[in-house]
Design an enzyme around this catalytic site. Sequence first.
Site, mmCIF file in Angstrom:
data_model
loop_
_atom_site.group_PDB
_atom_site.id
_atom_site.type_symbol
_atom_site.label_atom_id
_atom_site.label_comp_id
_atom_site.label_asym_id
_atom_site.label_seq_id
_atom_site.Cartn_x
_atom_site.Cartn_y
_atom_site.Cartn_z
ATOM 1 N N ALA A 25 0.837 -1.203 0.000
ATOM 2 C CA ALA A 25 0.000 0.000 0.000
ATOM 3 C C ALA A 25 0.869 1.249 0.000
ATOM 4 O O ALA A 25 2.011 1.242 0.478
ATOM 5 C CB ALA A 25 -0.923 -0.009 1.216
ATOM 6 N N MET A 26 0.328 2.331 -0.530
ATOM 7 C CA MET A 26 1.108 3.563 -0.696
ATOM 8 C C MET A 26 1.586 4.151 0.634
ATOM 9 O O MET A 26 2.546 4.904 0.664
ATOM 10 C CB MET A 26 0.281 4.592 -1.476
ATOM 11 C CG MET A 26 -0.909 5.145 -0.722
ATOM 12 S SD MET A 26 -1.807 6.396 -1.668
ATOM 13 C CE MET A 26 -2.766 5.370 -2.771
ATOM 14 N N ARG A 27 0.911 3.776 1.712
ATOM 15 C CA ARG A 27 1.332 4.317 3.015
ATOM 16 C C ARG A 27 2.615 3.651 3.521
ATOM 17 O O ARG A 27 3.246 4.137 4.450
ATOM 18 C CB ARG A 27 0.210 4.146 4.040
ATOM 19 C CG ARG A 27 -0.187 2.714 4.316
ATOM 20 C CD ARG A 27 -1.352 2.660 5.315
ATOM 21 N NE ARG A 27 -1.805 1.296 5.547
ATOM 22 C CZ ARG A 27 -2.704 0.666 4.817
ATOM 23 N NH1 ARG A 27 -3.233 1.279 3.768
ATOM 24 N NH2 ARG A 27 -3.082 -0.569 5.097
ATOM 25 N N TYR A 28 2.980 2.521 2.892
ATOM 26 C CA TYR A 28 4.181 1.809 3.333
ATOM 27 C C TYR A 28 5.397 2.090 2.455
ATOM 28 O O TYR A 28 6.529 2.028 2.921
ATOM 29 C CB TYR A 28 3.930 0.299 3.343
ATOM 30 C CG TYR A 28 2.826 -0.130 4.275
ATOM 31 C CD1 TYR A 28 2.900 0.138 5.641
ATOM 32 C CD2 TYR A 28 1.706 -0.802 3.787
ATOM 33 C CE1 TYR A 28 1.882 -0.258 6.493
ATOM 34 C CE2 TYR A 28 0.678 -1.202 4.630
ATOM 35 C CZ TYR A 28 0.776 -0.925 5.986
ATOM 36 O OH TYR A 28 -0.223 -1.313 6.827
ATOM 37 N N THR A 29 5.185 2.347 1.193
ATOM 38 C CA THR A 29 6.310 2.515 0.271
ATOM 39 C C THR A 29 6.790 3.959 0.236
ATOM 40 O O THR A 29 6.037 4.891 0.515
ATOM 41 C CB THR A 29 5.916 2.080 -1.153
ATOM 42 O OG1 THR A 29 4.805 2.859 -1.589
ATOM 43 C CG2 THR A 29 5.547 0.611 -1.178
#
Length: 847
Positions: free
Chosen positions: A119-123
């Site tokens: 998810a974009m919150r992790y990368t």
Amino acid sequence: MKEVAKEIIKIDIEDELKNSYLDYAMSVIIGRALPDVRDGLKPVHRRILFAMKVLNNDWNKTYKKSARIVGDVIGKYHPHGDTAVYDAIVRMAQPFSLRYVLIDGQGNFGSIDGDSAAAMRYTEIRMSKIAYELLNDLDKNTVSFFSNYDGTEKIPEVLPAKIPNLLINGSSGIAVGMATNIPPHNIKEVINGCLAFIDDQNITLKKLMEHIPGPDFPTAGLINGKRGIEKAYKTGKGKIYIRAKSIIEIQKKTKKKSIIIYELPYQVNKARVIKGIANLVKEKKIEGITTLRDESDKEGMRIVIEIKKETKAEIILNQLYSLTQLEISFGINMVALIHGQPKVMTLKEILNAFINHRRKIIMRRSLFELNKIRKKIHILEGLIISLDNIDLIINLIKKSSTLEEAKNKLKTYHWYSKHAQYTQILKKNAHSLTPYDKKLRPIDTQKFFLTPEQIQAILELRLQKLTHLEHKKLISEYKQLFKTSNNLENILKNNNILTKIMKDELIKIRDNFGDKRRTKINVNYSDINTSDLINKENVVITLSYSGYVKYQLLSSYEAQKRGGKGKLAVKTKEEDFIENLLVANTHDIILCFSSKGILYWMKVYQLPEASRHARGRPIVNLLPLSSNERITAILPISEYKDSINIFMATSKGMVKKTSLYEFKKPRTKGIIAINLKADDELIGVSLTNGNNTIMLFTAQGKAVHFSEILVRKTGRTAIGVQGIKIKKSDKVVSLVVPKKHGNILLITEHGYGKRTEIHEFPIKSRATQGTIAMKITKKNGIVIGTMQVVNQDQIIIITNAGTLVRTRVLEIGILGRNTQGVIIIRTSKKEKVVALQKANALHLNSV
């Protein structure tokens, strides 16, 4: 009732649909699906990079959360869903998707197995170093900007793009009524092509392809042939074939072979390929694979396919290329936007568009820098004038009662300077004046008026600048800027200088980012059939009564004298025996006729090659036979000809003639070759030319000899006509189409045999009881087979115990029709001869 609308405009719904759909189509084409030929980017990719530029998310800065970039993009520039934007970011960061990644990602960005990114919150992401070259000079008025969707932000309509991104990273997209699919290329090759095109815009495609030989995919692989590449470069459309790279490994101890796949075609999912191979093995569409595993790791890809010892690895590999995505076609469709319109572009047109774009960028950049330098020169000139007249200026300022009075005195005074010269140069070059230059008011060679900008700079002058050293520094900087200004003017005036700068910048990009080609191009490729991988060899094909089939090299059998004990050819169960035996070439097609009159096709090399002691494999695993159906006749052929017929005979004495050409189209489930009665079966098949004679031999020693003309040609599904009348206790065992020279060889079940001259069998009408061909006794048993032979021939005889003997025809005596023959092979009490086949002496190798 309240009015819904003050005015109702009637329009044709057809026109409205057309116009609305056209507006939608153009919106998708221009604003979403197609890349711009200049920077090779679609709007979403351009806006992502621009947002990163605004956030100072450069390649040499710290990573930022992907969600931060996505938020800025959809909030400021791209009013679409966050998923679409993040998916675009993920692809720009995948080294297996882009030849030169534009985003440096940190975290899970998916895999070639099709795994989804985190998810974009992790990368986290930042601009890649090469992406920086797309945006470089963006702040120098090199491109035009337009307002975003709500008018609060400005977006570049295109990026300056020092790199030919459309070619090096390619692009794909589906618009309305059109699509684009441009393959990636090697940056070093593309820039070399650009340089060659700059030097000679009339360069031929052949010469250009010496620099740009073809696409270069991030996943490497192998491109077969150059014809598709040439067509695509010449017309904008073409098709290429990409194949996985593989090697065949052989284990030293076991000699077992394994196929190793270490590179896949572009955009092929590794996990799906492995699953597809497994399904093919499970469905028995590919035979011979024992183990399939994925040994890929961080060092690289490695798919291991272990195969059986007796299986040819080359055949398996060719089947995998044919049936899986280990080989794919890539349709090239080079559609891009040029001047805001979609167009199918050739290679030269793409290069030309990029080069023209770079010319405009360099000119606009040079003009921007020239204006900036002239403005600075203008200020420096005012400071130099003030320092040349510092005492007078200080005196004027001191005597002024207000700031405005001081400015007015400085503005109206005629100033002398021995160092200022820029204004005088401009006087001689009035045609090149910029807005800043037009503010200057030259008087004569050494006298000046000061402008408001210069006066403001003088009033803000720090006292430390009054030193002699600072004065010299100002003059030195002034002269240096003057030289730079001249250089920039030369760029704008001289196209050759501009071209040199463009080439130098391209060379610098090539040297900084150039790498080796990954994808190999097989220039001399021609389609390789599986048969091309097989040596042409003569083989012995055996088919047992229980349906076990195999082949062995003919050279593995040695010729023996009459009465020899023989060599074990195949190991069978006690209740099984060899029913069909023939000699063929590995490249022949075998027509397999079943007991139900169905014809199946198979290449000889598709049969399993096995040792003498092996039973082979059930033919039901190779052909789609139904229950209670077995192969009773096999006919090897090398090509289909309309002038050649297939002549068939059944055990009940029926015969049929059909053109060979009618059997040229193989079908997976087979086709009807002859319609049979319930108690009848096919016993013999032969090729004829329409003018042959036909001989039928029965188990009880009867024979009939008639002209083929008496049997008219019929279709595949016909039942045929009667060839010989037989008793209920008798059956037809052999069909012979005699040639001009030779004898008829007859073999009985107890191993007796003889040769009889053909002329002893008179040609009569069909559908008769025939004449005696062999005297049948308890000693020699019934006839099991006959064939025509010549003196140079050798024959192979096989028993139901699996014993095979090979002997020379010359060792078998010529006897009359009404004789029982001599012993050819000695059999035990329970052993019987079941098959007979000729082996051409020209092809024999004794062992």
